[in-house]
Each structure stands twice: as structure tokens, then as C-alpha cells.
Scaffold this motif. Structure first.
Motif, PDB file in Angstrom:
ATOM      1  N   ASP A  32       0.832  -1.197   0.000  1.00 46.27           N
ATOM      2  CA  ASP A  32       0.000   0.000   0.000  1.00 46.27           C
ATOM      3  C   ASP A  32       0.873   1.257   0.000  1.00 46.27           C
ATOM      4  O   ASP A  32       0.635   2.189  -0.775  1.00 46.27           O
ATOM      5  N   ASP A  39       2.891   6.525  -7.010  1.00 48.70           N
ATOM      6  CA  ASP A  39       1.957   7.501  -7.589  1.00 48.70           C
ATOM      7  C   ASP A  39       2.526   8.917  -7.527  1.00 48.70           C
ATOM      8  O   ASP A  39       2.205   9.761  -8.359  1.00 48.70           O
ATOM      9  N   ALA A  95      -6.476 -11.711 -10.860  1.00 47.97           N
ATOM     10  CA  ALA A  95      -5.855 -10.383 -10.787  1.00 47.97           C
ATOM     11  C   ALA A  95      -4.410 -10.433 -11.284  1.00 47.97           C
ATOM     12  O   ALA A  95      -3.953  -9.529 -11.992  1.00 47.97           O
ATOM     13  N   TRP A  99      -2.872  -8.374 -14.469  1.00 49.20           N
ATOM     14  CA  TRP A  99      -1.665  -7.560 -14.291  1.00 49.20           C
ATOM     15  C   TRP A  99      -0.636  -7.912 -15.365  1.00 49.20           C
ATOM     16  O   TRP A  99      -0.131  -7.034 -16.076  1.00 49.20           O
ATOM     17  N   ASP A 104      -0.100  -3.906 -16.315  1.00 46.43           N
ATOM     18  CA  ASP A 104      -0.581  -2.794 -15.500  1.00 46.43           C
ATOM     19  C   ASP A 104      -0.666  -3.220 -14.035  1.00 46.43           C
ATOM     20  O   ASP A 104      -1.604  -3.914 -13.626  1.00 46.43           O
ATOM     21  N   ASN A 106      -1.502  -1.615 -11.559  1.00 49.22           N
ATOM     22  CA  ASN A 106      -2.672  -1.099 -10.836  1.00 49.22           C
ATOM     23  C   ASN A 106      -3.814  -2.102 -10.750  1.00 49.22           C
ATOM     24  O   ASN A 106      -4.613  -2.075  -9.811  1.00 49.22           O
ATOM     25  N   LYS A 107      -3.888  -3.008 -11.746  1.00 48.64           N
ATOM     26  CA  LYS A 107      -4.922  -4.055 -11.683  1.00 48.64           C
ATOM     27  C   LYS A 107      -4.699  -4.909 -10.447  1.00 48.64           C
ATOM     28  O   LYS A 107      -5.649  -5.354  -9.798  1.00 48.64           O
ATOM     29  N   ILE A 109      -2.816  -3.915  -7.744  1.00 49.20           N
ATOM     30  CA  ILE A 109      -2.889  -3.074  -6.537  1.00 49.20           C
ATOM     31  C   ILE A 109      -4.345  -2.916  -6.088  1.00 49.20           C
ATOM     32  O   ILE A 109      -4.655  -2.987  -4.900  1.00 49.20           O
ATOM     33  N   ASN A 110      -5.236  -2.733  -7.052  1.00 47.80           N
ATOM     34  CA  ASN A 110      -6.663  -2.625  -6.711  1.00 47.80           C
ATOM     35  C   ASN A 110      -7.142  -3.860  -5.967  1.00 47.80           C
ATOM     36  O   ASN A 110      -7.898  -3.768  -5.000  1.00 47.80           O
ATOM     37  N   PHE A 111      -6.702  -5.010  -6.448  1.00 44.20           N
ATOM     38  CA  PHE A 111      -7.089  -6.263  -5.790  1.00 44.20           C
ATOM     39  C   PHE A 111      -6.489  -6.335  -4.381  1.00 44.20           C
ATOM     40  O   PHE A 111      -7.182  -6.617  -3.403  1.00 44.20           O
ATOM     41  N   ARG A 113      -5.524  -4.082  -2.405  1.00 42.36           N
ATOM     42  CA  ARG A 113      -6.116  -3.145  -1.446  1.00 42.36           C
ATOM     43  C   ARG A 113      -7.489  -3.573  -0.948  1.00 42.36           C
ATOM     44  O   ARG A 113      -7.981  -3.069   0.052  1.00 42.36           O
ATOM     45  N   LYS A 114      -8.098  -4.499  -1.668  1.00 42.91           N
ATOM     46  CA  LYS A 114      -9.413  -4.984  -1.206  1.00 42.91           C
ATOM     47  C   LYS A 114      -9.270  -6.196  -0.289  1.00 42.91           C
ATOM     48  O   LYS A 114     -10.239  -6.605   0.353  1.00 42.91           O
TER      49      LYS A 114
END
Ligand SMILES: [Fe+2]
Ligand SMILES: [Fe+2]
Length: 139
Positions: A32, A39, A95, A99, A104, A106-107, A109-111, A113-114
Motif C-alpha cells: 500500500d 503515484d 488479478a 496484471w 498494468d 494497478n490491476k 494493486i486494486n485487488f 487493497r481490497k
């Protein structure tokens, strides 16, 4: 996702399970933070990707070690617990494929973070009862 703290997870009656949960929390928080820094143009994509690979490996070892213990000590709800792991791994693998396919991060990272939400729920219900059972058998 914000920081995840060890205190959000129930304390396991079995040390090996507790240690794995704490190290997984540490990796999740690192990812995280590294993604947030990236970013802002700090840190490198390579180091973030390496950390995500570490996370994937950690999850697989985490699940496999619990399953091995459950089998060894005939945990009655083995199937249910293993299925919960398997369902999570399906999402994790999906995921990961996204990626790698799109290049990418971010695909992923989104996972990632959930996942704390799932982890807290899983650990505090399924893992807790499993650890209680195992600790009695092993001692
Ligand atoms: Fe666990
Ligand atoms: Fe588990």
C-alpha cells in the motif's frame, strides 16, 4: 485501504498461524505504501512488483501450511476451510493474470487493497476456530 493492524485480527492459539498473519499484514502495508509513493513519483515499479510477487508467494504458503496442519490433525471442517482458500486463490490468480496480460500493476494493486477486508473476516472466523482446534491437538 489504509493501514491494517495486527490488532484487527484475532490472536491465534497457534504461534505459527499468528506469525504468518502478522507477516502478511506487514507485506500488505508495504505494498500500500509503495504504491502510494510510486503515484507520487517516488520509488520504483520494479520494487513494487517484487513486493507483489512476495505477497503472492506468501499467500500461497500461508494457505498451504494451514491445509497441511488441518489434514495432519484431521480437522473436521477441512473441506470448508480449504474451499475458502481456493476461492480466494481464484481471485488472486485472476488479478495476477490481468496484471501480467496488460502490464498494468494497478490491476493488482486494486485487488491487493481490497484483500484486508477478506483477511480480517477469514482469520476472525475460520482461522480462529481452526487454530483453537489445532492448538488442543498439538499440545
Ligand atoms: Fe490464516
Ligand atoms: Fe485460512
Amino acid at each position: 485501504m489504509g493501514m491494517l493492524y495486527a490488532e484487527q485480527l484475532e490472536y491465534m492459539a497457534l504461534d505459527s498461524m499468528q506469525e504468518r498473519h502478522e507477516s502478511e499484514i506487514k507485506i500488505l502495508n508495504e505494498i500500500d505504501k509503495m504504491a502510494m509513493l510510486l503515484d507520487r513519483g517516488e520509488g520504483t515499479l520494479e520494487s513494487l512488483e517484487a513486493k507483489v510477487e512476495e505477497y503472492i508467494l506468501h499467500v500461497k504458503e500461508h494457505f498451504a501450511s494451514e491445509e497441511k496442519l488441518m489434514e495432519e490433525y484431521d480437522f473436521p471442517s477441512y473441506e470448508m476451510h480449504k474451499m475458502a482458500h481456493d476461492m480466494f486463490l481464484v481471485d488472486l490468480n485472476y488479478a495476477t493474470k490481468q496484471w501480467k496480460h496488460y502490464g498494468d500493476i494497478n490491476k493488482m494493486i486494486n485487488f491487493v487493497r481490497k484483500t484486508p477486508e477478506w483477511l480480517v473476516m477469514h482469520v476472525n472466523s475460520v482461522d480462529r476456530t481452526t487454530a483453537d482446534y489445532l492448538a488442543q491437538k498439538i499440545k
